[in-house]
Write a protein that holds these residues in place. Structure first.
Motif, PDB file in Angstrom:
ATOM      1  N   ILE A  45       0.863  -1.177   0.000  1.00  0.00           N
ATOM      2  CA  ILE A  45       0.000   0.000   0.000  1.00  0.00           C
ATOM      3  C   ILE A  45       0.899   1.225   0.000  1.00  0.00           C
ATOM      4  O   ILE A  45       1.592   1.496   0.979  1.00  0.00           O
ATOM      5  N   ASP A  49      -0.063   4.449  -0.447  1.00  0.00           N
ATOM      6  CA  ASP A  49      -0.690   5.634   0.134  1.00  0.00           C
ATOM      7  C   ASP A  49      -0.577   5.567   1.659  1.00  0.00           C
ATOM      8  O   ASP A  49      -1.066   4.622   2.287  1.00  0.00           O
ATOM      9  N   THR A  50       0.037   6.571   2.258  1.00  0.00           N
ATOM     10  CA  THR A  50       0.261   6.548   3.709  1.00  0.00           C
ATOM     11  C   THR A  50      -1.046   6.652   4.496  1.00  0.00           C
ATOM     12  O   THR A  50      -1.175   6.051   5.559  1.00  0.00           O
ATOM     13  N   GLY A  51      -2.010   7.375   3.979  1.00  0.00           N
ATOM     14  CA  GLY A  51      -3.308   7.483   4.656  1.00  0.00           C
ATOM     15  C   GLY A  51      -4.029   6.148   4.704  1.00  0.00           C
ATOM     16  O   GLY A  51      -4.607   5.776   5.725  1.00  0.00           O
ATOM     17  N   THR A  52      -3.975   5.419   3.601  1.00  0.00           N
ATOM     18  CA  THR A  52      -4.614   4.107   3.538  1.00  0.00           C
ATOM     19  C   THR A  52      -3.895   3.122   4.444  1.00  0.00           C
ATOM     20  O   THR A  52      -4.532   2.326   5.146  1.00  0.00           O
ATOM     21  N   ALA A  53      -2.580   3.177   4.461  1.00  0.00           N
ATOM     22  CA  ALA A  53      -1.796   2.293   5.333  1.00  0.00           C
ATOM     23  C   ALA A  53      -2.100   2.602   6.798  1.00  0.00           C
ATOM     24  O   ALA A  53      -2.236   1.681   7.625  1.00  0.00           O
ATOM     25  N   LEU A  84      -4.873   3.864   7.968  1.00  0.00           N
ATOM     26  CA  LEU A  84      -6.238   3.390   8.222  1.00  0.00           C
ATOM     27  C   LEU A  84      -6.235   1.875   8.438  1.00  0.00           C
ATOM     28  O   LEU A  84      -6.917   1.373   9.339  1.00  0.00           O
ATOM     29  N   ALA A  85      -5.486   1.151   7.623  1.00  0.00           N
ATOM     30  CA  ALA A  85      -5.383  -0.297   7.786  1.00  0.00           C
ATOM     31  C   ALA A  85      -4.799  -0.639   9.157  1.00  0.00           C
ATOM     32  O   ALA A  85      -5.257  -1.569   9.827  1.00  0.00           O
ATOM     33  N   LYS A 105      -2.743  -6.257   9.858  1.00  0.00           N
ATOM     34  CA  LYS A 105      -3.206  -5.384   8.767  1.00  0.00           C
ATOM     35  C   LYS A 105      -3.689  -6.228   7.589  1.00  0.00           C
ATOM     36  O   LYS A 105      -4.680  -5.885   6.946  1.00  0.00           O
ATOM     37  N   VAL A 116      -7.378  -5.888   5.991  1.00  0.00           N
ATOM     38  CA  VAL A 116      -7.600  -5.611   4.567  1.00  0.00           C
ATOM     39  C   VAL A 116      -8.425  -6.733   3.946  1.00  0.00           C
ATOM     40  O   VAL A 116      -9.362  -6.484   3.170  1.00  0.00           O
TER      41      VAL A 116
END
Length: 93
Positions: free
Chosen positions: A6, A8-12, A14-15, A26, A30
């Motif tokens: 992943i 994208d740091t925001g998505t990571a 969130l995970a 994680k 996911v």
């Protein structure tokens, strides 16, 4: 072995947050999220397109009303609802 990176740091993040809330990894977070989304898409009904009149016509074609001739409701039917016979009772003889 398959891997998913992943970027994208925001998505990571969130995970990571969801995994901590679930008490799992994680990868599992996911997996659950993707399974939930796949199930939702598989069971989702298509939203009606076009006008309401078109939708009603389509619905009526798929769910027709019963034949009016088959629904002849006369005195005998209504008498059967109250268990009355065709007589008028002892007081009107």
């Amino acid at each position: 072995m398959a891997s998913l990176f992943i970027k994208d740091t925001g998505t990571a993040a969130l995970a990571t947050e969801i995994a901590e809330q679930l008490g799992t990894t994680k990868t599992e977070a996911v997996r659950r999220g993707l399974q939930c989304l796949a199930h939702h898409k598989a069971t989702e009904q298509a939203a009606p397109t076009g006008s309401t009149v078109d939708w009603l016509r389509d619905y009526r074609a798929r769910h027709p009303l019963p034949d009016r001739e088959a629904l002849k409701l006369g005195k005998a039917f209504f008498d059967s609802l109250s268990d009355e016979e065709d007589d008028l009772g002892p007081w009107l003889r």
